[in-house]
Motif scaffolding. Structure first.
Motif, PDB file in Angstrom:
ATOM      1  N   ASN A 108       2.601   2.920  -2.154  1.00  0.00           N
ATOM      2  CA  ASN A 108       2.570   3.861  -3.280  1.00  0.00           C
ATOM      3  C   ASN A 108       1.156   4.326  -3.615  1.00  0.00           C
ATOM      4  OD1 ASN A 108       1.669   1.444  -4.243  1.00  0.00           O
ATOM      5  ND2 ASN A 108       2.982   1.393  -6.061  1.00  0.00           N
ATOM      6  N   LYS A 109       0.224   4.101  -2.701  1.00  0.00           N
ATOM      7  CA  LYS A 109      -1.166   4.473  -2.938  1.00  0.00           C
ATOM      8  C   LYS A 109      -1.522   5.731  -2.142  1.00  0.00           C
ATOM      9  CE  LYS A 109      -2.479  -0.287  -3.975  1.00  0.00           C
ATOM     10  NZ  LYS A 109      -3.342  -1.432  -3.628  1.00  0.00           N
ATOM     11  N   PRO A 110      -2.533   6.471  -2.580  1.00  0.00           N
ATOM     12  CA  PRO A 110      -2.867   7.740  -1.922  1.00  0.00           C
ATOM     13  C   PRO A 110      -3.159   7.612  -0.432  1.00  0.00           C
ATOM     14  CG  PRO A 110      -3.994   7.567  -4.036  1.00  0.00           C
ATOM     15  CD  PRO A 110      -3.353   6.235  -3.792  1.00  0.00           C
ATOM     16  N   GLU A 140       0.811  -1.219   0.000  1.00  0.00           N
ATOM     17  CA  GLU A 140       0.000   0.000   0.000  1.00  0.00           C
ATOM     18  C   GLU A 140       0.848   1.273   0.000  1.00  0.00           C
ATOM     19  OE1 GLU A 140      -3.396   0.068  -0.135  1.00  0.00           O
ATOM     20  OE2 GLU A 140      -3.314  -2.112  -0.381  1.00  0.00           O
TER      21      GLU A 140
END
Length: 279
Positions: free
Chosen positions: A164-166, A162
């Motif tokens: 590299n996720k917003p 997770e």
């Protein structure tokens, strides 16, 4: 299994790959064995005894594969297990083996990065609570003021893909704010967990541009180069065929392989192992 005498690189999961890549870049000709204890990650919230037990099981397994030298590319293991391994475990049955960590090499040079003499250390709960960085930095750079901040949710974000996720931005900013609120004069932040470079772009995005963000990969690799130059008796034992092998304690090896392939040009194919067998 690899034949010969490879350098072992160990981490609680995928974070140590950030160090492993730097080591391979600086010492490409050697044989290597990487082991990620993904099946029992994260280590950060576990007790001293548990971390020592897990780390020593993994180190013993790597010894059995022929590694005479093991690098703990894990700050939590270096903080909570390395001293016991070096002073109590190795002298018993493995006096000819060596285990090195990542904290001391980093503490030796971190003072070179700061002008204000105030640095922040971001680490797991275990690393922060151990006080290892406070002690080591005090030894090498007593003029530095060190502020610590535990980031207990960062490793789970990374191990679960997770990072590299917003959604990760909230937790990155949360801990950075807690650190920077301790002192506005911090100009250098040490990523004292080898997982954290995977969040480095997000970390920099939430900090003023003048703040140095220091990862450990190149520091540890440079220290290993120096170690082998000073310890030729160990350097000459290591085999040099340019081989690399990857192992993980989680049976979902494709997931590990996807992460590991981000660090190396070739697709990584790891093998599952149970390091507890025979320990």
């Amino acid at each position: 299994m690899l034949s010969g005498s490879p350098i072992g690189v160990f981490d609680s999961g995928i974070g140590g790959l950030t160090v492993f890549r730097s080591i391979v870049e600086q010492l490409p000709g050697y044989d290597y064995l990487y082991l990620g204890d993904n099946g029992r990650a994260p280590y950060g919230n576990r007790s001293f005894n548990t971390i020592h037990k897990y780390t020593w099981e993994c180190v013993q397994w790597m010894f059995k594969q022929g590694c005479p030298l093991v690098i703990l590319a894990c700050n939590t293991a270096s903080a909570k297990a390395l001293r016991t391994i070096q002073q109590q475990d190795l002298p018993k049955d493995n006096a000819d083996k060596r285990v090195l960590g990542v904290i001391r090499p980093t503490a030796e040079v971190i003072g070179d990065y700061t002008k204000t003499k105030q640095i922040g250390v971001l680490g797991t709960k275990g690393t922060v609570q151990s006080g290892s960085y406070l002690l080591e930095i005090e030894h090498f750079s007593p003029d530095l003021k060190v502020y610590q901040q535990a980031c207990p949710l960062w490793v789970p974000l990374i191990e679960n893909g997770e990072y590299n996720k917003p959604g990760a931005d909230y937790y990155v900013k949360l801990y950075l704010d807690q650190l920077m609120n301790q002192s506005s004069d911090i100009d250098t932040i040490l990523l004292a967990c080898t997982h954290y470079p995977l969040l480095q772009d997000k970390i920099k995005a939430h900090l003023p541009g003048h703040i140095n963000v220091v990862a450990q990969g190149d520091i540890v690799a440079t220290s290993l180069v120096d170690y082998l130059q000073r310890h030729l008796e160990m350097e000459q034992r290591l085999t040099k065929n340019g081989n690399r092998q990857f192992y993980t304690t989680i049976d979902d090896t494709p997931d590990f392989d996807r992460h590991a392939s981000l660090f190396f040009a070739d697709n990584v194919k790891s093998e599952y192992v149970d390091v507890r067998e025979g320990c």
